[in-house]
Write a protein that holds these residues in place. Structure first.
Motif, mmCIF file in Angstrom:
data_model
loop_
_atom_site.group_PDB
_atom_site.id
_atom_site.type_symbol
_atom_site.label_atom_id
_atom_site.label_comp_id
_atom_site.label_asym_id
_atom_site.label_seq_id
_atom_site.Cartn_x
_atom_site.Cartn_y
_atom_site.Cartn_z
ATOM 1 N N LEU A 127 2.932 6.270 9.797
ATOM 2 C CA LEU A 127 2.584 7.058 8.662
ATOM 3 C C LEU A 127 4.287 7.904 8.433
ATOM 4 C CD1 LEU A 127 -1.175 7.671 8.763
ATOM 5 C CD2 LEU A 127 -0.144 5.733 7.553
ATOM 6 N N ASP A 128 4.779 7.990 9.509
ATOM 7 C CA ASP A 128 5.578 9.010 9.255
ATOM 8 C C ASP A 128 6.814 8.610 8.339
ATOM 9 O OD1 ASP A 128 4.333 10.355 11.839
ATOM 10 O OD2 ASP A 128 5.755 9.256 13.253
ATOM 11 N N ASN A 129 6.769 7.203 8.466
ATOM 12 C CA ASN A 129 8.008 6.920 7.183
ATOM 13 C C ASN A 129 7.326 6.906 5.978
ATOM 14 O OD1 ASN A 129 7.853 3.765 6.990
ATOM 15 N ND2 ASN A 129 8.084 4.320 9.826
ATOM 16 N N ASP A 130 8.367 5.939 4.834
ATOM 17 C CA ASP A 130 8.070 6.269 3.286
ATOM 18 C C ASP A 130 7.723 4.251 3.645
ATOM 19 O OD1 ASP A 130 6.818 8.610 2.249
ATOM 20 O OD2 ASP A 130 8.289 9.092 2.560
ATOM 21 N N GLU A 131 8.322 3.743 4.241
ATOM 22 C CA GLU A 131 8.667 2.363 4.522
ATOM 23 C C GLU A 131 7.361 1.394 3.825
ATOM 24 O OE1 GLU A 131 11.067 1.086 7.295
ATOM 25 O OE2 GLU A 131 12.430 2.557 6.560
ATOM 26 N N LEU A 132 7.878 0.363 3.171
ATOM 27 C CA LEU A 132 6.602 -0.868 3.159
ATOM 28 C C LEU A 132 6.179 -0.694 4.372
ATOM 29 C CD1 LEU A 132 6.931 -2.264 -0.287
ATOM 30 C CD2 LEU A 132 5.285 -0.677 0.526
ATOM 31 N N LEU A 149 13.205 -4.105 -7.810
ATOM 32 C CA LEU A 149 12.037 -3.066 -8.876
ATOM 33 C C LEU A 149 10.870 -2.415 -7.549
ATOM 34 C CD1 LEU A 149 11.437 -4.935 -12.120
ATOM 35 C CD2 LEU A 149 13.448 -2.914 -11.778
ATOM 36 N N GLU A 150 10.630 -3.370 -7.229
ATOM 37 C CA GLU A 150 10.098 -2.787 -5.455
ATOM 38 C C GLU A 150 10.404 -1.597 -4.465
ATOM 39 O OE1 GLU A 150 8.172 -6.874 -6.193
ATOM 40 O OE2 GLU A 150 10.306 -5.759 -6.288
ATOM 41 N N GLU A 151 11.653 -1.766 -4.717
ATOM 42 C CA GLU A 151 12.005 -0.534 -3.747
ATOM 43 C C GLU A 151 12.161 0.534 -5.210
ATOM 44 O OE1 GLU A 151 16.249 -1.138 -2.378
ATOM 45 O OE2 GLU A 151 16.502 -2.865 -2.155
ATOM 46 N N ILE A 152 12.040 0.694 -5.871
ATOM 47 C CA ILE A 152 12.136 2.146 -6.634
ATOM 48 C C ILE A 152 10.582 2.580 -7.137
ATOM 49 C CG2 ILE A 152 12.235 2.912 -9.685
ATOM 50 C CD1 ILE A 152 14.219 0.672 -10.244
ATOM 51 N N GLU A 153 9.700 1.098 -6.843
ATOM 52 C CA GLU A 153 8.130 1.729 -7.013
ATOM 53 C C GLU A 153 8.079 2.519 -5.650
ATOM 54 O OE1 GLU A 153 6.169 -1.454 -7.656
ATOM 55 O OE2 GLU A 153 6.827 -1.871 -9.750
ATOM 56 N N ASN A 154 8.993 2.094 -4.480
ATOM 57 C CA ASN A 154 8.170 2.754 -3.140
ATOM 58 C C ASN A 154 8.746 4.139 -3.041
ATOM 59 O OD1 ASN A 154 7.254 2.414 -0.395
ATOM 60 N ND2 ASN A 154 9.156 2.076 0.541
ATOM 61 N N ALA A 155 10.486 4.117 -3.661
ATOM 62 C CA ALA A 155 10.054 5.427 -3.697
ATOM 63 C C ALA A 155 9.533 6.928 -5.073
ATOM 64 C CB ALA A 155 11.969 5.658 -4.245
ATOM 65 N N PHE A 156 9.211 6.217 -4.790
ATOM 66 C CA PHE A 156 8.110 6.650 -6.685
ATOM 67 C C PHE A 156 6.804 7.063 -5.450
ATOM 68 C CE2 PHE A 156 10.211 5.332 -10.345
ATOM 69 C CZ PHE A 156 9.545 6.244 -10.867
ATOM 70 N N ASN A 157 6.309 6.213 -4.572
ATOM 71 C CA ASN A 157 5.618 6.626 -3.467
ATOM 72 C C ASN A 157 5.960 7.504 -3.195
ATOM 73 O OD1 ASN A 157 3.740 4.105 -5.686
ATOM 74 N ND2 ASN A 157 4.639 3.152 -3.947
ATOM 75 N N THR A 158 6.916 7.559 -2.214
ATOM 76 C CA THR A 158 6.829 8.787 -1.849
ATOM 77 C C THR A 158 6.176 10.479 -2.216
ATOM 78 O OG1 THR A 158 9.414 9.454 -2.740
ATOM 79 C CG2 THR A 158 8.820 7.774 -0.699
ATOM 80 N N PHE A 183 0.830 -1.595 0.139
ATOM 81 C CA PHE A 183 -0.066 -0.392 -0.596
ATOM 82 C C PHE A 183 0.985 1.117 0.541
ATOM 83 C CE2 PHE A 183 -4.591 1.624 1.542
ATOM 84 C CZ PHE A 183 -4.328 2.162 0.614
ATOM 85 N N PRO A 184 0.893 2.101 -1.062
ATOM 86 C CA PRO A 184 1.435 2.724 -0.969
ATOM 87 C C PRO A 184 2.006 3.834 0.215
ATOM 88 C CG PRO A 184 0.566 2.888 -3.429
ATOM 89 C CD PRO A 184 0.570 1.762 -2.731
ATOM 90 N N LYS A 185 2.405 4.300 0.662
ATOM 91 C CA LYS A 185 2.445 5.333 1.807
ATOM 92 C C LYS A 185 1.539 6.883 1.863
ATOM 93 C CE LYS A 185 3.715 3.216 5.948
ATOM 94 N NZ LYS A 185 5.209 3.559 6.468
ATOM 95 N N ASN A 186 1.947 7.174 0.640
ATOM 96 C CA ASN A 186 1.344 8.574 0.062
ATOM 97 C C ASN A 186 -0.450 8.581 -0.277
ATOM 98 O OD1 ASN A 186 1.487 7.148 -2.496
ATOM 99 N ND2 ASN A 186 1.936 9.165 -2.855
#
Length: 357
Positions: free
Chosen positions: A167-172, A272-281, A126-129
């Motif tokens: 919710l304080d961080n952008d990690e999965l 590739l999930e790490e890159i997606e997680n960066a996008f989700n920030t 679930f993208p944190k943003n």
């Protein structure tokens, strides 16, 4: 029953699940969610998707109610919410993409689904943003539960109750602890157990591990294997293909990617999930999927597929540099009105690859 996998990583396979598997799952669900006859489940998940196992069996065997939702309703989030409002649901379970879709279509209102007590989601990160947006609507009155589990292990193996601190961080979100009587082993490429805290593939053991793949002995023997650490008797574990770490202190598992979604480029191993997680920030990006292509058209390229209110490659790259090393930055950006989904509501990366090629 036989439930087919989504086919998100290849050809769908029919997973055979036993009576005992289902009974164990029902008991876990009843205990974890404190389900009662007064509960009302939203059956948003199609019956060919293993998430529906939760809706169907958890409601049927606790005397709760279940709302029948047509596929057409799920394509119109406002109509879906209006319909559900009239039925007073208490438990919602879906893939995060479904909730993201409702949010992106701006269909959700503060007074929607006031009877909900639990929103549970799984099947993808679930993208944190987006999770922060949903928390603004429901966080004060609803329990959010992140769940994990392959189809091969009767839908769900672990759960994690979300808190505002997450919710304080952008990690999965963490996958949480394994369900009672379950266990997870993190192993290296040779199948040796890794020290706690090290990255490896998750092997899952316990009462919900299915029988195998219907009419596919070869594939069954490949991933339903004997736990080599047990020498006194045979005990089957399932090779999930998921790369995880287990926290040495909390003993919770965290998802780090898929074995089949790991690439090697310029000598680096890249998830590739790490890159997606960066996008989700990035706040103005609503959805993202990252694929790797090494074809005649695109030679060794990391490609970002985005739904974004801003389509500025340079701006996005500058933001990504705060989170990613240079070798992980995408080579190309493509912008879409919507990302293709498979029949279970997950982003269909195989279709994206075919589209790009």
């Amino acid at each position: 029953y036989i439930m087919f996998t989504s086919g998100s990583t290849g050809f769908p396979k029919g997973v055979a699940i036993s009576h005992q598997n289902v009974l164990n799952f029902i008991k876990w669900s009843e205990t974890t969610y404190e389900t009662a006859k007064t509960d009302v489940f939203t059956n948003i998940n199609p019956m060919h998707f293993d998430n529906s196992v939760f809706d169907f069996y958890s409601s049927l065997f606790t005397g709760a109610s279940i709302i029948s939702v047509s596929q057409n309703l799920t394509k119109n989030p406002r109509r879906l919410l209006d319909y559900l409002n009239s039925k007073n649901p208490t438990i919602w379970f879906s893939v995060p993409s479904m909730l993201v879709y409702v949010l992106n279509m701006r269909a959700l209102k503060e007074k929607d689904l006031m009877t909900l007590r639990i929103v549970t989601f799984g099947g993808e990160g679930f993208p944190k943003n987006q999770l922060r947006k949903l928390w603004e609507y429901w966080g004060k009155r609803v329990r959010f539960v992140n769940v994990y589990g392959p189809t091969e292990c009767t839908c769900i193996c672990s759960s994690y109750v979300v808190s505002e601190k997450d919710l304080d961080n952008d990690e999965l979100l963490p996958l949480g602890h394994m369900a009672p009587n379950f266990y997870g082993i993190v192993v290296d490429k040779k199948g040796n157990e890794m020290p706690c805290g090290e990255l490896g593939e998750l092997h899952i053991g316990g009462p919900n591990v299915g029988i195998g793949y219907y009419n596919n002995i070869e594939k069954t023997n490949e991933v339903f294997i004997n736990n080599s650490s047990i020498t006194t008797h045979k005990e089957v574990v399932y090779k999930s293909g998921d790369l995880v770490k287990q926290d040495p202190k909390t003993k919770m598992f965290s998802f780090c990617g898929r074995k089949d979604n790991q690439i090697k480029r310029m000598g680096y191993r890249i998830e590739l999930e790490e890159i997606e997680n960066a996008f989700n920030t990035i706040k103005f990006i609503n959805e993202s999927a990252v694929v790797y292509l090494d074809s005649e058209k695109y030679q060794s390229k990391i490609i970002a597929c985005l739904i974004s209110s801003e389509e500025d490659d340079n701006k996005i790259t500058e933001i990504l540099k705060k989170y990613l090393p240079s070798y992980m930055l995408p080579d190309l950006y493509f912008y879409f009105d919507h990302l293709p989904k498979n029949q279970n509501g997950k982003i269909d990366r195989l279709r994206l690859k075919r589209k790009l090629n």
